[in-house]
Write a protein that holds these residues in place. Sequence first.
Motif, PDB file in Angstrom:
ATOM      1  N   SER A 259      -3.592  -7.786  14.119  1.00 37.40           N
ATOM      2  CA  SER A 259      -3.582  -8.603  13.746  1.00 37.40           C
ATOM      3  C   SER A 259      -4.908  -8.785  12.742  1.00 37.40           C
ATOM      4  N   VAL A 260      -5.613  -7.683  13.319  1.00 36.78           N
ATOM      5  CA  VAL A 260      -6.143  -7.134  11.653  1.00 36.78           C
ATOM      6  C   VAL A 260      -4.887  -6.512  10.506  1.00 36.78           C
ATOM      7  N   LEU A 261      -3.826  -6.077  10.350  1.00 37.24           N
ATOM      8  CA  LEU A 261      -3.470  -5.943   9.254  1.00 37.24           C
ATOM      9  C   LEU A 261      -3.104  -7.506   8.873  1.00 37.24           C
TER      10      LEU A 261
ATOM     11  N   THR B 158      -3.570  -0.595   3.452  1.00 38.05           N
ATOM     12  CA  THR B 158      -2.035   0.149   3.933  1.00 38.05           C
ATOM     13  C   THR B 158      -3.506   0.777   5.083  1.00 38.05           C
ATOM     14  N   LEU B 159      -1.813   1.757   5.593  1.00 40.18           N
ATOM     15  CA  LEU B 159      -2.498   2.304   6.194  1.00 40.18           C
ATOM     16  C   LEU B 159      -1.301   3.624   6.577  1.00 40.18           C
TER      17      LEU B 159
ATOM     18  N   PHE C 152       3.295   1.231   5.305  1.00 39.12           N
ATOM     19  CA  PHE C 152       2.345   2.152   5.722  1.00 39.12           C
ATOM     20  C   PHE C 152       3.292   3.316   5.023  1.00 39.12           C
ATOM     21  N   THR C 153       2.711   4.748   5.486  1.00 36.86           N
ATOM     22  CA  THR C 153       3.379   6.441   5.313  1.00 36.86           C
ATOM     23  C   THR C 153       2.614   6.947   6.556  1.00 36.86           C
ATOM     24  N   THR C 154       3.967   8.069   6.824  1.00 36.63           N
ATOM     25  CA  THR C 154       3.618   8.856   8.067  1.00 36.63           C
ATOM     26  C   THR C 154       3.544  10.341   7.486  1.00 36.63           C
ATOM     27  N   ILE C 155       3.538  10.747   8.259  1.00 35.55           N
ATOM     28  CA  ILE C 155       2.694  12.303   8.230  1.00 35.55           C
ATOM     29  C   ILE C 155       2.883  12.782   9.963  1.00 35.55           C
TER      30      ILE C 155
ATOM     31  N   ALA D  62      -5.286   6.535   9.116  1.00 36.66           N
ATOM     32  CA  ALA D  62      -6.499   6.607   8.313  1.00 36.66           C
ATOM     33  C   ALA D  62      -6.235   5.614   6.874  1.00 36.66           C
ATOM     34  N   ILE D  63      -6.818   4.925   6.803  1.00 40.35           N
ATOM     35  CA  ILE D  63      -6.389   3.596   6.199  1.00 40.35           C
ATOM     36  C   ILE D  63      -6.806   4.621   4.526  1.00 40.35           C
TER      37      ILE D  63
END
Length: 195
Positions: free
Chosen positions: A105-107, A114-115, A155-158, A184-185
């Motif tokens: 909803s927020v996105l 971006t996260l 979105f990125t992932t780590i 993390a924003i």
Amino acid sequence: MASMWKKNVGWLGTVAIALVIAGCGGTPEAVPEPEPEPQVVDTRDEDAERAAREAEARRLAEEEARRREAERNRVVSIINERVFFDFDRSEIRSDMESVLQRKVSVLREYPGITLRIEGNCDERGSNEYNLALGQRRAEAVRRFLLSYGLEAGRFTTISYGEERPLVRASNEDAWAQNRRDDFAIADYGRLGSGE
């Protein structure tokens, strides 16, 4: 004598006619001039009015800043909610779906955000295994968010594996807290610009 009488009557007639004319249409009666409009005297203090306007503008600006700050705090709070996983699993738990729904909803509301999705594990297992498991957990959340139509580029992932424990202890409560995804924003979009 009769001619004098005629002359006198003629002269009297002329005087009478003159008097009648003078009485009827003589000098017109003077019409009073209208009263002058009362002059309005501005008793307002221009400096006081300007100060009041400036104070109101400051109050409105401060109110807007507080509203923006409250909105930013609300959004950041939702984004920062962690998603927890079961032992050795990367599937989204049913009790975590509501957390992710709030993020969706927020996105949607703030499409510029971006996260970075950060996968984490408890201390059990090898470093290599936990790095892979953390990556699967981050990717599971990313797929969930994408399934709601959000853009992949946001979105990125780590994976941090077991390197960033939330709780430093070796018991089930600590391990349950460490099996998680953090968020993390990377870019606040218009939320960061105060709009």
